[in-house]
Design an enzyme around this catalytic site. Structure first.
Site, short mmCIF file in Angstrom:
data_model
loop_
_atom_site.label_atom_id
_atom_site.label_comp_id
_atom_site.label_asym_id
_atom_site.label_seq_id
_atom_site.Cartn_x
_atom_site.Cartn_y
_atom_site.Cartn_z
N THR A 128 -20.28 15.62 -18.12
CA THR A 128 -21.70 15.28 -18.24
C THR A 128 -22.53 16.51 -18.55
O THR A 128 -22.12 17.65 -18.31
CB THR A 128 -22.21 14.60 -16.95
OG1 THR A 128 -22.09 15.51 -15.86
CG2 THR A 128 -21.44 13.33 -16.66
N ASP A 129 -23.70 16.25 -19.09
CA ASP A 129 -24.62 17.35 -19.42
C ASP A 129 -25.71 17.45 -18.35
O ASP A 129 -25.66 16.77 -17.33
CB ASP A 129 -25.20 17.17 -20.82
CG ASP A 129 -26.01 15.89 -20.98
OD1 ASP A 129 -26.41 15.28 -19.95
OD2 ASP A 129 -26.25 15.48 -22.12
N GLN A 130 -26.71 18.26 -18.61
CA GLN A 130 -27.78 18.50 -17.65
C GLN A 130 -28.58 17.22 -17.37
O GLN A 130 -29.18 17.09 -16.32
CB GLN A 130 -28.71 19.60 -18.17
CG GLN A 130 -29.68 20.11 -17.12
CD GLN A 130 -30.45 21.32 -17.63
OE1 GLN A 130 -30.35 21.69 -18.78
NE2 GLN A 130 -31.21 21.93 -16.75
#
Length: 141
Positions: free
Chosen positions: A15-17
């Site tokens: 996942t990203d930010q």
């Protein structure tokens, strides 16, 4: 047409930010789906590599429809979209646990000699694979 299915758990590291699966990680899931399809058809990519042949992606098309998040499980569906003696086009759909379509994709793969990266004929070098792919592709036609 034969459709292979592969379940993938969304890991935190994917996942990203924003808390959603980073777009490039779907490409890894496509590879998992493609490998599962090959295994489901009774074939072995590892054996092909041992013979000095690899199958790089020539083209990749992805349409992102719905974000996936950590903790979800993805279902990657993979099939043979098109086939000719030099190229294979794989089709993909990735669904979430609610059976919502998250991405659609396709990859075009070729066969090349590992040492020179020169293309080889899929039909000529691997006639058994080619026949299995033809049958898998045509099941619903």
């Amino acid at each position: 047409m034969y459709i292979s299915e592969k379940r993938v758990e969304v890991r935190y590291a994917e996942t990203d930010q924003m808390g959603v699966v980073y777009h490039a990680n779907y490409v890894i899931w496509l590879e998992l789906g493609r490998t599962q399809l090959i295994e489901d058809l009774g074939l072995s990519y590892v054996e092909m590599e041992k013979q000095g042949i690899v199958s790089p992606v020539l083209d990749l098309q992805v349409t992102y429809r719905k974000a996936m998040r950590y903790g979800e499980r993805a279902l990657v569906k993979t099939w043979i979209e098109a086939l000719n003696p030099l190229r294979v086009v794989y089709g993909y759909e990735v669904y979430n646990e609610k059976e919502e379509l998250c991405i659609t994709a396709s990859t075009t793969n070729i066969l090349v000699k590992q040492d020179t990266f020169r293309p080889v004929s899929f039909k000529k070098f691997y006639p058994e694979w080619y026949e299995v792919y033809e049958k898998a592709k045509k099941q619903s036609e």
